[in-house]
Scaffold this active site. Structure first.
Site, PDB file in Angstrom:
ATOM      1  N   GLU A 215       2.880  12.368  16.189  1.00  0.00           N
ATOM      2  CA  GLU A 215       3.375  12.415  14.815  1.00  0.00           C
ATOM      3  C   GLU A 215       3.680  13.851  14.391  1.00  0.00           C
ATOM      4  OE1 GLU A 215       0.280   9.013  14.905  1.00  0.00           O
ATOM      5  OE2 GLU A 215       0.579  10.983  15.824  1.00  0.00           O
ATOM      6  N   HIS A 390     -11.351  -1.179 -13.357  1.00  0.00           N
ATOM      7  CA  HIS A 390     -10.365  -2.194 -13.744  1.00  0.00           C
ATOM      8  C   HIS A 390      -9.722  -2.816 -12.514  1.00  0.00           C
ATOM      9  CE1 HIS A 390     -10.503  -1.131 -18.055  1.00  0.00           C
ATOM     10  NE2 HIS A 390     -10.843   0.058 -17.571  1.00  0.00           N
TER      11      HIS A 390
END
Length: 540
Positions: A215, A390
């Site tokens: 990479e 949340h």
């Protein structure tokens, strides 16, 4: 290090029996029994970090058995072996020297009795300092004599996550340089960066220990090609040297790539990628926050090194953390740990600790060469609070899985003009650990509405920093490193190799060559891999 199967120790057997006793007691009961529980189960480290582990399924007997487990598995001997530079990375026949990178020059007695290593480290630090100062003070110019505005760090894994996490966490210390991190081989990331920068104003750091990671080198080659195409003059080595730096252990490969030798920062072979942010890999950190702050990061880590090395087990923060983690993963069968920083700048900390932990201790063969029948690494995950509240906190509070959590916060905010925000943030930080531990049974009748009932009895650690600074962040990261090391020691595994990662790289390199060949059916693969290759080739 001694190769001891932890399940064969007396302490492990005691802990298995003790588990039956602890499953009958709630966290609420533990606080009722011990009115001084917070004092007895918390450690204040120099008033910089408060470690509160009182909201866990442990009492003095639990701690006694866990400490004996550390003693039976010879943890202190292992600590000494690492700090003294013994070759504890057995499978790669190397010492583990990341702690040497942050040695304190004010101490007369260094852990390593090898001045050559310290001399090499000093040379590297001096090079980091010179490069950082020259670029920050605008003495280092690009090929058009313009100042450098953009720093692009090209790396992956430890060459990426550590610097990314540190520079983001220390955002308030950041200077005027623009930072970009290129890690993913997905070309969308590459294009996103080059569309925002100009070659004459940019410095590229190619960070790769081997200088062969697919990479990193693919991205580096594409950047080099883009750079040559977009400069407004004839390309030459002098131009290249003003814009490209390498951090590597493979000096020859970097030179063959075109990097000027004076622009190569060596990386010691004894430094694992995920432990390398303290090394020349940290050049991008120094460029972002300045070399003096980079030194403070090292000094904070060194302070925790000395705590870890010399503090008795019963008050040793990394060892206590490691023991609690083993207690849950191997006896309570939790399998997972959540990292919840209540600081938005620390958003990459869970990802960083995920690599640090799971790449180190995600093993299934012990140091004796036997297949392991107990649990090794936990699954590490998390997100910043209050976002997580949340999202996945619903499962933490009312789900069927027991998930120990580390809650991390800072007492002093970077932003004095928004104190009300920070007060609300800390209120949420404390409230969540309280709600997880004690639920709402004292103020709520489950008979009235069973669906709103939170039973509590969910464990967590609270880690409270006075303020996020280079020094305190160095402390924090160092003690997570040592926690992971001790887990590996006790669990009888090698924490400093990553052969599973290497396998995937080898297969990918082999596949690249074959996918590019004009062969419709590659029959040497399993039918699934062959089917996936054929599907890809049908569009390309």
């Amino acid at each position: 290090m001694k190769n001891i199967n932890p399940t064969k120790t007396i302490s492990w057997k005691y802990l298995k029996n003790h588990l039956k006793e602890m499953k009958k007691i709630t966290i609420n009961d533990l606080f009722k029994i011990d009115k001084n529980r917070f004092k007895n189960f918390s450690i204040n480290f120099e008033n910089i970090i408060l470690f509160d582990y009182s909201k866990n399924f442990i009492n003095k007997k639990t701690l006694h058995y866990l400490i004996n487990l550390a003693k039976e598995t010879k943890c202190i001997d292992a600590i000494h072996s690492m700090f003294y530079g013994k070759k504890i990375n057995i499978t790669e026949k190397q010492a583990v020297l990341h702690t040497a990178l942050r040695y304190n020059r004010n101490y007369d007695n260094y852990f390593l009795k090898n001045q050559e290593i310290y001399n090499n480290i000093d040379k590297i630090l001096k090079k980091i300092e010179n490069i950082s100062n020259n670029i920050i003070l605008e003495k280092w110019k690009g090929y058009t004599n313009k100042k450098i505005k953009n720093i692009v760090n090209i790396g992956i894994g430890g060459s990426h996550l550590g610097p990314l996490m540190i520079t983001k966490s220390l955002q308030s210390y950041k200077n005027k340089l623009n930072l970009f991190f290129l890690s993913n081989i997905d070309s969308n990331k590459l294009i996103n960066i080059i569309n925002k920068i100009k070659p004459e104003e940019s410095l590229f750091i190619i960070a790769s220990k081997t200088f062969s990671t697919q990479e990193t080198i693919s991205n580096a080659l594409s950047i080099k090609k883009w750079f040559i195409k977009n400069i407004n003059t004839t390309f030459n080595k002098n131009i290249f040297s003003k814009h490209f730096i390498a951090v590597t252990n493979n000096i020859n490969a970097a030179i063959n790539f075109g990097i000027d030798e004076k622009n190569i920062l060596p990386l010691l072979s004894e430094i694992g990628g995920r432990f390398s942010l303290w090394s020349s890999i940290g050049l991008v950190i120094s460029l972002s926050i300045g070399f003096n702050n980079f030194k403070k990061l090292l000094q904070g880590a060194n302070k925790m090194d000395h705590h870890f090395f010399s503090t008795p087990i019963n008050t040793n923060i990394p060892i206590i953390m490691a023991l609690i983690s083993i207690w849950y993963n191997n006896f309570w069968n939790t399998e997972t740990e959540a990292i919840i920083p209540y600081c938005d700048n620390m958003c990459f900390l869970p990802l960083y600790l995920q690599q640090l932990n799971m790449e180190s201790n995600g093993k299934s063969i012990d140091r004796n060469g036997n297949k392991i029948k107990y649990q090794t690494s936990s699954i590490i995950w998390g997100d910043v609070g209050t976002n997580g509240q949340h999202s996945f906190f619903q499962m933490l509070h009312q789900g069927t899985k027991l998930i120990p959590c580390d809650f991390i916060a800072t007492a002093i905010s970077d932003n004095k003009n928004y104190k009300d925000h920070h007060t609300k943030l800390i209120a949420n930080y404390i409230a969540q650990t309280k709600a997880l531990a004690f639920g709402n049974l004292d103020t709520f009748s489950c008979k009235e509405n069973l669906y709103q009932c939170c039973f509590g009895n969910k464990p967590s650690n609270s880690i409270f920093l006075k303020k996020i600074t280079p020094y305190s962040l160095g402390l924090l990261i160092s003690y997570y490193e040592h926690k992971i090391f001790i887990q590996g020691v006790i669990l009888n595994i090698f924490s400093f190799d990553q052969w599973g990662v290497e396998l995937g790289k080898k297969i990918a390199n082999f596949l690249v060559k074959n996918i590019d060949r004009n062969i419709q059916n590659l029959t040497q693969y399993d039918c699934s891999s062959q089917g996936l290759i054929n599907f890809y080739k049908s569009f390309n």
